[in-house]
Each structure stands twice: as C-alpha cells, then as structure tokens.
Design an enzyme around this catalytic site. Structure first.
Site, PDB file in Angstrom:
ATOM      1  N   ASP A  74       0.852  -1.186   0.000  1.00 18.20           N
ATOM      2  CA  ASP A  74       0.000   0.000   0.000  1.00 18.20           C
ATOM      3  C   ASP A  74       0.884   1.230   0.000  1.00 18.20           C
ATOM      4  O   ASP A  74       1.968   1.228   0.579  1.00 18.20           O
ATOM      5  CB  ASP A  74      -0.973  -0.006   1.187  1.00 18.20           C
ATOM      6  CG  ASP A  74      -0.273   0.000   2.532  1.00 18.20           C
ATOM      7  OD1 ASP A  74      -0.003   1.104   3.057  1.00 18.20           O
ATOM      8  OD2 ASP A  74      -0.004  -1.092   3.067  1.00 18.20           O
ATOM      9  N   ASP A 170      -9.682   2.799   6.584  1.00 18.17           N
ATOM     10  CA  ASP A 170      -8.532   2.690   7.483  1.00 18.17           C
ATOM     11  C   ASP A 170      -8.925   3.368   8.799  1.00 18.17           C
ATOM     12  O   ASP A 170      -8.966   4.599   8.890  1.00 18.17           O
ATOM     13  CB  ASP A 170      -7.327   3.379   6.837  1.00 18.17           C
ATOM     14  CG  ASP A 170      -6.087   3.367   7.718  1.00 18.17           C
ATOM     15  OD1 ASP A 170      -6.180   2.944   8.882  1.00 18.17           O
ATOM     16  OD2 ASP A 170      -5.027   3.807   7.234  1.00 18.17           O
ATOM     17  N   GLU A 172      -7.841   3.383  12.690  1.00 21.29           N
ATOM     18  CA  GLU A 172      -6.760   2.929  13.565  1.00 21.29           C
ATOM     19  C   GLU A 172      -6.374   4.029  14.533  1.00 21.29           C
ATOM     20  O   GLU A 172      -7.057   5.045  14.669  1.00 21.29           O
ATOM     21  CB  GLU A 172      -5.552   2.499  12.709  1.00 21.29           C
ATOM     22  CG  GLU A 172      -5.022   3.602  11.805  1.00 21.29           C
ATOM     23  CD  GLU A 172      -3.731   3.214  11.100  1.00 21.29           C
ATOM     24  OE1 GLU A 172      -2.761   2.884  11.815  1.00 21.29           O
ATOM     25  OE2 GLU A 172      -3.695   3.255   9.861  1.00 21.29           O
TER      26      GLU A 172
END
Length: 391
Positions: A74, A170, A172
């Site tokens: 990524d 995403d 986190e």
C-alpha cells in the site's frame, strides 16, 4: 503508507480521470521525508500503519522474509507518482492499495486528496495488479456518511472490471497531536455508529461493503470489542512474524499487513501485506457484485385451486447503478401455510433485461419466494416472500 500533505478544496482542485472515476488534485511539492508522529503530522500525513511501527517487536517480519500468500503493498503520496510498478510485479507483488483521501471537506474542515492517487492507482493496474483505494478515517471531524461520500467522490469507488478491490476504511490509532486520545475522543458506541454509517453509505454508493483496515488492540479498545462487522473483509495490521488474534466478529483476516516499507527493504515502497487465500479468492474479492430482486410477485391473489399461478420479477446487479442481470438461473421456492419449510418448486432463467416469469399450478395457500444462488462474479440473494390465498 507515508505521504505528502496536500489538502484539497472542492471547486479549487483540478479534475483528473481515474478509470472512469473523477478525482480532485491540487498543486503539490516533491515527496517529503517520511512523516512520524513524534515529528508532528500535518493534515493528510497519516497513512495505513502509522500506529504500527512504534509497537512492532524487534525481529518481526520484513519484506525480505515475506509470509506465505499473495503479496501486496500500500502506498500514499510519500511514494510519489513514479513508482516502478513493473519491477514490483516482476518481484511478486500482485495487489496494491493507494491512499485516496482523509477526512472530508465540510464547512469547518478541509478534506485531503492524495495528489498522486491517479498515477499510483492506474500504475498498479497497468502493471496487471489488482488495485484498490483506501480512506484514512478522522471520525472526530465529520460523519461516517460524509467521509464515505468524500472517498467515493475522489477515487474510492468500486466497479466490476475484474481488477478493482473494494475500497478500504482505514480506522486505527489517532496519529495526530490534537488533544484527543487514540480513539479520537469517541466512546465505543459512538465509534461503532460512525463505522456503521461509513459502511452503509459506501454500500449504498457502490454495492460493496468496504474492507476494514485496523489492528486488534485498537478495535477492542475503541469499539469495545464490537463483533458486528464480520461480514466486512478484514485487513489486519500487525508487524510481527504471525498475524495473531483477529478482532471480535471475524474468524480470520482477508489480508495481513505484516511489515513497514523502509530503505532497508528491497524497495522503499509502501507497507507490505499478504492475501489470506488463493488466486481465485482474490479474483472473487475484486469481481463479485451485489445483486437484488425487484418487483417479485406471485399471483393472481386469490386464485382458484388448480388454476395457473405465476411468479415473476426482475434480478438486478449493482455496478455503479442497478441494472438487470441477464441469463442467470433463478430458483423458486414455496412454503405452505402453517409450515416452516421452504420447498423447491422450479427454476427459470432471466431474459436479456433480467426479467423472469414462471407458471405453476395453484394447490395450497402459502408463500412464494425466489433465490439467486450467485455466480463467479455475483453475490447470491433471496427475495422477500409473497403470500397467495388459494380457494
């Protein structure tokens, strides 16, 4: 991965076409050194895995000693527009995710768009890799639905071309020095509601549930160990020699991000991941589209015993919009009044527009429904039930 900060304002950005998706970009400088939380991040600097490196144990997995599985990377703006995708492919990389967006533009916030997204996203595809996009969530800034819209509107959508993977949320550790804790100041119930709102809007816009990128410790702490997202593909972040335990709700991971990219690895390009499955499973993750029924009806109602009864409707597939799905087998089931068992009654193929029609002899009162068992490129689906009174 690591990136360059470039806020993008709607109306001020130059439009760039990405495989039929319009994204926004803005003027940008050359790639900057890798940002780190200790150095203080600017808006847009966050990347998938920014909270992992600090907790990675010594002797953990590295790109040189990749775990078994189909390998991927990524990237974000830090890698710039000129990644040597052909070299990555020759060395075994078969899928790639590029950061597309962060946050969202609202009346009080300026969203971020990766200025190199188009080059990275198309570069991976041109090298014959599966490709996808990810969104770095800022759940304290704006709603999940708003950020899902920002993501889809700036490159994070999905289309059934056989090569595009579902978009990634995403979610986190909070990497920013903004006075909030690792959970962005949200309570577990608020975080769960935010994630669900993002997922529901992404599903509404694309027909797919997003991949969820997270780590187990963060998920347990910030969602209270919520176990209701197991239908979403899981991209697990853990820089170690094993993936470890998955968050509640998942039985296993779909992808595992096992190591950061660094100059000490073969390429200073992105983080390193492996897909937990074979080639056919990766193809299916990219290619499978949502399906649904519309206008399903059994009738006439009421109908005399022994007379003809017709079950009809239309099978649709979602690929940027709902369209009839032709040439597919639809199974018809009947459940007699007072029974809990659905009994197979027959099958019919959809026509060129996705329509189907099947005649039966009316025998008993009961309910009718249809199912599509699925196909290599389509999810299965089941209609609602329609009750018919037989006299």
């Amino acid at each position: 991965m690591k990136r360059l900060t470039v806020p993008a304002c709607v109306g001020l950005a130059a439009a760039t076409a990405v495989s039929g998706v319009v994204i926004s970009g803005a003027a940008f400088a050359a790639p900057s050194p890798s940002p780190s939380p200790s150095a203080g991040l600017r808006p847009g600097d966050a990347y998938a895995g920014i909270g992992q490196a600090a907790t990675a144990p010594k002797g953990g997995a590295s790109a040189q000693a990749a775990p078994a599985g189909i390998r991927g990377v990524d990237v974000a703006s830090y890698q710039g527009p000129s990644i040597d995708w052909a070299k990555l492919y020759r060395d075994g990389i078969r899928f790639a995710f590029a950061k597309a967006t962060e946050g969202a533009t609202t009346r009080t916030e300026t969203g971020y768009v990766n200025p190199h997204f188009a080059a990275q996203y198309n570069g991976a595809r041109n090298a014959k890799m599966f490709r996808g996009a990810y969104h770095f969530a800022l759940p304290h800034k704006s709603t999940g639905a708003r950020q899902a819209d920002w993501f889809v509107d700036h490159g994070g959508g999905w289309r059934q071309d056989g090569w595009t993977l579902p978009g990634v949320l995403d979610i986190e550790n909070n990497p920013y020095n903004n006075g909030r804790d690792t959970c962005y100041g949200l309570k577990p119930g608020q975080m769960v509601s935010w994630i669900r709102a993002f997922s529901d809007r992404y599903f509404q816009r694309t027909g797919r549930r997003p991949v969820i990128y997270t780590n187990t410790a963060w998920w347990v702490k910030c969602t209270g160990g919520n176990a209701t997202f197991g239908s979403h593909p899981l991209w697990l972040a853990r820089y170690n020699t094993t993936p470890g335990a998955v968050p509640p709700g998942w039985r296993t991971h779909t992808m595992w991000q096992y190591a950061p990219g660094s100059p000490g690895n073969p390429y200073p390009t992105g983080n390193w991941s492996v897909f937990n499955g074979n080639w056919a499973a990766l193809q299916r993750l990219a290619a499978v589209a949502r399906t649904g029924f519309g206008g399903v009806n059994a009738g006439p109602e009421p109908v005399r015993r022994g007379r003809a009864l017709t079950v009809l409707g239309r099978l649709y597939a979602f690929n940027g919009g709902w369209k009839g799905l032709p040439g597919k087998r639809v199974n018809v089931y009947f459940r007699a009044k007072g029974s809990a068992k659905w009994v197979y009654a027959g099958a019919v193929n959809t026509d060129r527009y996705g329509n189907f029609r099947k005649r039966f002899k009316a025998k008993k009162d009961g309910s009718w429904r249809v199912t599509f068992p699925g196909a290599p490129r389509y999810f299965g689906t089941t209609s609602g039930a329609d009750y018919v009174d037989v006299r």
